[in-house]
Design a protein around this motif. Sequence first.
Motif, PDB file in Angstrom:
ATOM      1  N   GLN A   1      60.434  53.549 -71.463  1.00 18.10           N
ATOM      2  CA  GLN A   1      61.367  52.709 -70.718  1.00 18.10           C
ATOM      3  C   GLN A   1      60.701  51.461 -70.150  1.00 18.10           C
ATOM      4  N   GLY A   2      59.416  51.327 -70.379  1.00 24.47           N
ATOM      5  CA  GLY A   2      58.684  50.178 -69.864  1.00 24.47           C
ATOM      6  C   GLY A   2      58.907  48.923 -70.694  1.00 24.47           C
ATOM      7  N   THR A   3      58.261  47.849 -70.273  1.00 22.50           N
ATOM      8  CA  THR A   3      58.394  46.552 -70.945  1.00 22.50           C
ATOM      9  C   THR A   3      57.027  46.101 -71.455  1.00 22.50           C
ATOM     10  N   VAL A   4      57.005  45.549 -72.662  1.00 26.04           N
ATOM     11  CA  VAL A   4      55.790  44.962 -73.203  1.00 26.04           C
ATOM     12  C   VAL A   4      56.060  43.494 -73.499  1.00 26.04           C
ATOM     13  N   ILE A   5      55.260  42.626 -72.923  1.00 25.90           N
ATOM     14  CA  ILE A   5      55.308  41.199 -73.216  1.00 25.90           C
ATOM     15  C   ILE A   5      54.131  40.905 -74.132  1.00 25.90           C
ATOM     16  N   TYR A   6      54.406  40.349 -75.299  1.00 28.69           N
ATOM     17  CA  TYR A   6      53.348  40.160 -76.288  1.00 28.69           C
ATOM     18  C   TYR A   6      53.116  38.691 -76.584  1.00 28.69           C
ATOM     19  N   ARG A   7      51.845  38.311 -76.595  1.00 30.73           N
ATOM     20  CA  ARG A   7      51.451  36.959 -76.999  1.00 30.73           C
ATOM     21  C   ARG A   7      50.358  37.062 -78.055  1.00 30.73           C
ATOM     22  N   ASP A   8      50.622  36.457 -79.196  1.00 29.50           N
ATOM     23  CA  ASP A   8      49.611  36.326 -80.234  1.00 29.50           C
ATOM     24  C   ASP A   8      49.023  34.930 -80.073  1.00 29.50           C
ATOM     25  N   LEU A   9      47.878  34.842 -79.425  1.00 28.74           N
ATOM     26  CA  LEU A   9      47.294  33.554 -79.099  1.00 28.74           C
ATOM     27  C   LEU A   9      46.746  32.820 -80.319  1.00 28.74           C
ATOM     28  N   SER A  10      46.561  33.538 -81.418  1.00 29.66           N
ATOM     29  CA  SER A  10      46.116  32.891 -82.645  1.00 29.66           C
ATOM     30  C   SER A  10      47.296  32.258 -83.381  1.00 29.66           C
ATOM     31  N   ALA A  11      48.380  33.013 -83.509  1.00 30.67           N
ATOM     32  CA  ALA A  11      49.564  32.504 -84.207  1.00 30.67           C
ATOM     33  C   ALA A  11      50.305  31.466 -83.379  1.00 30.67           C
ATOM     34  N   ASN A  12      50.321  31.674 -82.062  1.00 36.02           N
ATOM     35  CA  ASN A  12      51.041  30.774 -81.167  1.00 36.02           C
ATOM     36  C   ASN A  12      50.156  30.436 -79.967  1.00 36.02           C
ATOM     37  N   PRO A  13      49.153  29.586 -80.162  1.00 34.78           N
ATOM     38  CA  PRO A  13      48.221  29.272 -79.085  1.00 34.78           C
ATOM     39  C   PRO A  13      48.889  28.523 -77.938  1.00 34.78           C
ATOM     40  N   VAL A  14      48.425  28.798 -76.723  1.00 36.61           N
ATOM     41  CA  VAL A  14      48.900  28.032 -75.576  1.00 36.61           C
ATOM     42  C   VAL A  14      48.111  26.723 -75.521  1.00 36.61           C
ATOM     43  N   PRO A  15      48.652  25.702 -74.885  1.00 33.64           N
ATOM     44  CA  PRO A  15      47.929  24.418 -74.838  1.00 33.64           C
ATOM     45  C   PRO A  15      46.616  24.548 -74.079  1.00 33.64           C
ATOM     46  N   HIS A  16      45.640  23.786 -74.512  1.00 39.20           N
ATOM     47  CA  HIS A  16      44.423  23.682 -73.722  1.00 39.20           C
ATOM     48  C   HIS A  16      44.759  22.974 -72.419  1.00 39.20           C
ATOM     49  N   LEU A  17      44.100  23.361 -71.350  1.00 38.53           N
ATOM     50  CA  LEU A  17      44.318  22.726 -70.057  1.00 38.53           C
ATOM     51  C   LEU A  17      43.940  21.252 -70.160  1.00 38.53           C
ATOM     52  N   ASP A  18      44.857  20.379 -69.753  1.00 40.65           N
ATOM     53  CA  ASP A  18      44.559  18.950 -69.793  1.00 40.65           C
ATOM     54  C   ASP A  18      44.580  18.365 -68.384  1.00 40.65           C
ATOM     55  N   GLY A  19      44.325  17.071 -68.300  1.00 41.49           N
ATOM     56  CA  GLY A  19      44.249  16.425 -66.995  1.00 41.49           C
ATOM     57  C   GLY A  19      45.541  16.475 -66.222  1.00 41.49           C
ATOM     58  N   LEU A  20      46.664  16.442 -66.923  1.00 42.14           N
ATOM     59  CA  LEU A  20      47.949  16.481 -66.242  1.00 42.14           C
ATOM     60  C   LEU A  20      48.171  17.815 -65.536  1.00 42.14           C
ATOM     61  N   ALA A  21      47.994  18.907 -66.269  1.00 37.35           N
ATOM     62  CA  ALA A  21      48.214  20.232 -65.692  1.00 37.35           C
ATOM     63  C   ALA A  21      47.179  20.548 -64.628  1.00 37.35           C
ATOM     64  N   ALA A  22      45.937  20.094 -64.832  1.00 31.74           N
ATOM     65  CA  ALA A  22      44.878  20.359 -63.857  1.00 31.74           C
ATOM     66  C   ALA A  22      45.109  19.578 -62.572  1.00 31.74           C
ATOM     67  N   SER A  23      45.406  18.307 -62.668  1.00 33.57           N
ATOM     68  CA  SER A  23      45.602  17.487 -61.465  1.00 33.57           C
ATOM     69  C   SER A  23      46.851  17.884 -60.706  1.00 33.57           C
ATOM     70  N   ALA A  24      47.883  18.345 -61.424  1.00 33.58           N
ATOM     71  CA  ALA A  24      49.122  18.748 -60.759  1.00 33.58           C
ATOM     72  C   ALA A  24      48.900  19.918 -59.814  1.00 33.58           C
ATOM     73  N   ALA A  25      47.905  20.761 -60.135  1.00 32.25           N
ATOM     74  CA  ALA A  25      47.633  21.933 -59.296  1.00 32.25           C
ATOM     75  C   ALA A  25      47.127  21.549 -57.921  1.00 32.25           C
ATOM     76  N   PHE A  26      46.580  20.353 -57.776  1.00 33.92           N
ATOM     77  CA  PHE A  26      46.002  19.921 -56.506  1.00 33.92           C
ATOM     78  C   PHE A  26      46.836  18.841 -55.822  1.00 33.92           C
ATOM     79  N   ALA A  27      48.057  18.656 -56.295  1.00 38.98           N
ATOM     80  CA  ALA A  27      48.930  17.630 -55.717  1.00 38.98           C
ATOM     81  C   ALA A  27      50.234  18.246 -55.238  1.00 38.98           C
ATOM     82  N   ASP A  28      50.830  17.635 -54.236  1.00 36.84           N
ATOM     83  CA  ASP A  28      52.143  18.048 -53.742  1.00 36.84           C
ATOM     84  C   ASP A  28      53.144  17.924 -54.884  1.00 36.84           C
ATOM     85  N   PRO A  29      53.897  18.997 -55.184  1.00 33.53           N
ATOM     86  CA  PRO A  29      54.873  18.915 -56.282  1.00 33.53           C
ATOM     87  C   PRO A  29      55.829  17.737 -56.151  1.00 33.53           C
ATOM     88  N   ALA A  30      56.090  17.324 -54.917  1.00 35.92           N
ATOM     89  CA  ALA A  30      57.002  16.196 -54.708  1.00 35.92           C
ATOM     90  C   ALA A  30      56.432  14.893 -55.252  1.00 35.92           C
TER      91      ALA A  30
END
Length: 220
Positions: free
Chosen positions: A36-65
């Motif tokens: 009855q549980g849930t499995v969330i599956y990610r195949d990082l080879s077939a569907n890679p996530v983006p490499h961290l870039d300057g936009l995503a990194a800098s946004a973490a240290f800025a007010d979302p506004a």
Amino acid sequence: MATLLHLDSSLFPASASASRAVTAAFRQSWEEEHPQGTVIYRDLSANPVPHLDGLAASAAFADPATHTPEQAAAFAGRLKLIEELEQADAVLIGAPMYNFTIPSTLKAWLDQVILMGRTTGPEATTKGTPVTVVASRGGSYAPGTPREGFEYVQNYLRAALTDMLAMDVDFIVPELTLAATNPAMAELIPLAEASRAKALAEAADKGRDLARRLAVTQAV
């Protein structure tokens, strides 16, 4: 109901991948014990996530506004991966050794989910989450072997998952996986077969036991 986040990062399909075979054994055992549980599956080879870039990194240290539209879009993708990890009751990672370390696709995922002040730090939102890592490798890098000093998979992941994300990490290590295809390793085939069998049994046991443990914890 418990949620398992399952990540694979091998370049090869299940029929040719030791790490995928072992994570599959863990997952099958988990699902049999906790249907009855849930499995969330990610195949990082077939569907890679983006490499961290300057936009995503800098946004973490800025007010979302103050985010630019580009920052907001990049950070939204990062938050999706972080929330997926935070909502998991357990994590399963296939991490084969490539050139002495983890696949770049797995490193990209880690860079996205390691967020200072949220998933890292004294109040880490991932603190205590059990994570099972299948660290397969073509040779042997065990303590006392000639290549012990080149082992950067378990060392790195222990630091990233335990020291940074505060997760409870456990390793399954099928090794000598190249013995069957490398003539120079032919004499090691029996050891490779034993290592694979041990890893598969260990994965099945740990998948079942973890599902049971979480079921008890959630029922309290």
